[in-house]
Design an enzyme around this catalytic site. Structure first.
Site, PDB file in Angstrom:
ATOM      1  N   LYS A   1       0.830  -1.210   0.000  1.00  0.00           N
ATOM      2  CA  LYS A   1       0.000   0.000   0.000  1.00  0.00           C
ATOM      3  C   LYS A   1       0.865   1.260   0.000  1.00  0.00           C
ATOM      4  CE  LYS A   1      -3.559   2.686   0.180  1.00  0.00           C
ATOM      5  NZ  LYS A   1      -4.524   2.736   1.285  1.00  0.00           N
TER       6      LYS A   1
ATOM      7  N   LYS B   1       1.111  12.178   4.405  1.00  0.00           N
ATOM      8  CA  LYS B   1       1.430  11.218   5.465  1.00  0.00           C
ATOM      9  C   LYS B   1       1.902   9.898   4.880  1.00  0.00           C
ATOM     10  CE  LYS B   1      -1.627   8.559   6.915  1.00  0.00           C
ATOM     11  NZ  LYS B   1      -2.089   7.154   6.671  1.00  0.00           N
TER      12      LYS B   1
END
Length: 297
Positions: free
Chosen positions: A170, A238
């Site tokens: 991911k 992030k």
């Protein structure tokens, strides 16, 4: 199985609705009142805390925005680990580091519970449609037991190896989202300033070798100047920093991703809560070029 779900955001709430629609007895916990009320209206039951929730169910799914949110939900007197017992399954769909996955997995294993890191891709649209891609790291038997639930929210659910592997994939995916979004921002601004209709530019590139799915995600938002968040700039930032930290730990130079992170960081300063398509805006402001739909289309 009884299912618990923690984190009813733009991804979590539609995932819960699909789980409910499939007939699972479902308990929920979330920080905000309105999505809890909406989930309850669709048949969910509310638990008072993560600890109480895991005590009521067989399998818990969490979908949380930040690493610290994961720590808060899993640890402490009212956290998931405190309520975990033998045979419980916990699955985290959050985008965090593989190190945090391993930390959580170890804590749950000490209580006899099993863990999968299972980040998702597909955005809010995929969450609503139940067509998410789900990459699952952890024990294969646990994956097999959880598949019945995961298959309700995703149409491509894959076991990818050991704990943390789902997060590795991911983070690489989202690193590429950042790279592609930065590059296509430059491409759109370049084309606009050169006098090319950006809708035509998109249409041609979609049928050519330079295309990426990030163009599909961003094209209407940019051309119509509609930057309401689906996946925010601050969350992309992030994720890119997590990916860069992972690369650093592996001693892998990622120069292109580092440059893309700089562009995302600039966008975050003024457009933090806007959609990732807003990464284009600082470059537009710098060049005096605004990419938008042409009136004669």
């Amino acid at each position: 199985m009884k299912v618990g779900f923690i984190g009813l955001g733009t991804m979590g709430l539609p995932m819960v609705k699909n789980i409910l629609a499939a007939g699972f007895d479902t308990y929920v916990v979330s920080r905000s009142r309105p999505p809890i009320d909406e989930a309850v209206a669709h048949g969910a039951k509310e638990a008072e805390s993560p600890k109480e929730l895991i005590e009521q169910v067989d399998i818990v799914l969490t979908c949380l925005p930040l690493p610290q949110t994961v720590v808060d939900v899993y640890e402490g007197d009212n956290g998931l680990v405190a309520g975990a017992t033998e045979g419980k399954i916990v699955i985290d769909h959050s985008t965090v580091s593989p190190e945090l996955n391993k930390q959580v997995s170890t804590s749950l294993a000490a209580k006899g519970a099993s863990f999968l890191d299972a980040p998702v891709s597909g955005g809010p649209m995929g969450a609503k449609a139940g067509t998410l891609t789900i990459m699952c790291g952890g024990d294969h038997d646990t994956f097999t037991h959880a598949y019945e639930v995961l298959n309700v929210i995703g149409d491509y659910v894959v076991h990818v190896g050991q704990t943390g592997n789902g997060s590795v994939i991911k983070l690489i995916n989202n690193m590429l989202v950042g790279v592609h979004t930065a590059a296509l921002s430059e491409a759109y601004v370049m084309g606009e300033k050169a006098g090319v209709n950006p809708a035509v530019l998109y249409d041609i590139i979609k049928k050519s070798s330079g295309f990426s799915k990030s163009m599909d995600w961003s094209v209407d938002a940019i051309l119509d100047r509609q930057f309401e968040q689906r996946f925010s700039v601050k969350l992309l930032h992030k994720d890119m920093n997590l990916a860069l930290d992972l690369a650093k730990g592996l001693d892998i130079p990622v120069q292109v991703a580092t440059l893309a992170e700089e562009m995302v960081s600039k966008a975050k300063k003024e457009h933090s809560d806007e959609d990732v398509s807003a990464v284009i805006r600082p470059l537009e402001e710098k060049t005096g070029v605004v990419v938008k739909r042409w009136k004669d289309e």
